[in-house]
Enzyme design. Sequence first.
Site, PDB file in Angstrom:
ATOM      1  N   LYS A   1      39.875  27.900  37.593  1.00  0.00           N
ATOM      2  CA  LYS A   1      39.300  28.310  38.875  1.00  0.00           C
ATOM      3  C   LYS A   1      38.435  27.209  39.495  1.00  0.00           C
ATOM      4  CE  LYS A   1      40.546  32.809  38.589  1.00  0.00           C
ATOM      5  NZ  LYS A   1      41.228  32.886  37.298  1.00  0.00           N
ATOM      6  N   ASP A   2      37.885  26.333  38.648  1.00  0.00           N
ATOM      7  CA  ASP A   2      37.062  25.237  39.174  1.00  0.00           C
ATOM      8  C   ASP A   2      37.855  24.329  40.112  1.00  0.00           C
ATOM      9  OD1 ASP A   2      34.670  25.810  37.727  1.00  0.00           O
ATOM     10  OD2 ASP A   2      35.507  24.849  35.943  1.00  0.00           O
TER      11      ASP A   2
END
Length: 463
Positions: free
Chosen positions: A112-113
């Site tokens: 998700k980063d």
Amino acid sequence: MRFISTRGQAPAVGFSDAVLGGLAPDGGLYTPEAWPQLETSEIRGFLGRPYAEVAARVIGAFADGEIPTELMAEMCAEAYGTFNHQAVVPLVQLSPSAFLAELFHGPSLAFKDVAMQILARLFDHLLGRQGRTQTILCATSGDTGGAAVEAFRGRRNVRLVALFPEGRISEVQRRFMTTAEEPNVACVAVAGTFDDCQAIVKGAFQDPVLRQAVDLSGVNSINIARIAAQAVYYFTTAVALGAPDRPVAFVTPSGNFGDAFAGYAAKRMGLPISRIVAATNANDILARAFAEGRYARAEVQPTISPAMDIQAASNFERLYFEAVRREPAETARAFQAFSTAGAIDIPPLAHSTMRELFTGVSVPEDEVRRTMVATLNQTGELIDPHTAVGVAALNRCGDLGWPAVVLATAHPAKFPDDVAAVTGVRPEPPQGCANLARKPERYDRLPADAETIKAYVRTFAEA
Ligand SMILES: *Cc1c(COP(=O)(O)O)cnc(C)c1O
């Protein structure tokens, strides 16, 4: 470039409004009016270039002039400079034909980063330009929240409320959210499932009273900028393995279907992807949809890959829209029916269109565990349970051709207890994450009640 709603009842908007708006006002998802196209020669030229440069080009193709090219390049350099690997998304070989693309070298150790780091910078810039402050409301099955907190904490023009299902995420996942000290972040443990959290967020966005009071936005995987940012590693990975002169197959551990749909986007932009396997854990809504042609909700089962414990994959609406030949009325009908009846019968023609690219595979828990052990024994790689779902799905598919890439979506140290219990090896957290366990936590606990949570959001936004 204009972005239209999959449900056709909202006006087309530009990149800035699509990003800041999150969900379209008619409840649909923004999607490009026409997919941006990259020339084969340009894709070939991505070989060996820094990740941030490819990102600026691919995301820039969506922003289409609304963000100056130089600024986009700067933001991408900053966003991917937070990763602790020079390649940003390095490849690891598992077997003669299979590779892992490690998406977990960012600040919260999950894929998700990759999207959130650039999204936060886009938000802050776009809001600052308009003199606005927004409150971002997000539901997390574990990793989105941590990535969002890491990306948004301390940003000037944004407040963040992250809802997570109490007791259904790992301690490390929770601590990535709850140890942030910045006052622009609030975390809420909801007594319910991720699907409850997501339904409350969707409801909040459709509540005119709340939206009147609070400038609300979303960063969940429905945000079109996340899809754009996630398309980038399909390009860098495939090109490293011989694309565009050779097609590449991907196996994507899936929950909300954002990551797998980003592969679809990359393909529509010109990247030759031979197949995308949407790999799910026991929560198999996607696997059933691709196999049987019926997209039907089921009871959520807790697993050791909690970020994928989802039985309503919100990005599936985007694929449905494409598969019914971009017919917004049909898409609106289908997904309104889904929200009430919990099921959609996919029209046969649309179903076969989906299956031209996608295969769905659901992997039971015992097989996920066996795959973690076997991968360690055969390759020396310690993989997390989400990645193991992908590797197991690849094994089930048999030969996908050369090469096949499994997206490794979380660092094993994000799930240390489960990884240690299954493999006997305790994963070491990378440098910088070690003192997470000692920081004080800060979060509120609320029932899975839409009105209560909306009141909380309003109070926080107005404070
Ligand atoms: C979010 C997440 C997934 C699922 O991705 P979707 O885009 O929701 O399909 C898989 N693995 C991990 C570790 C995640 O955090």
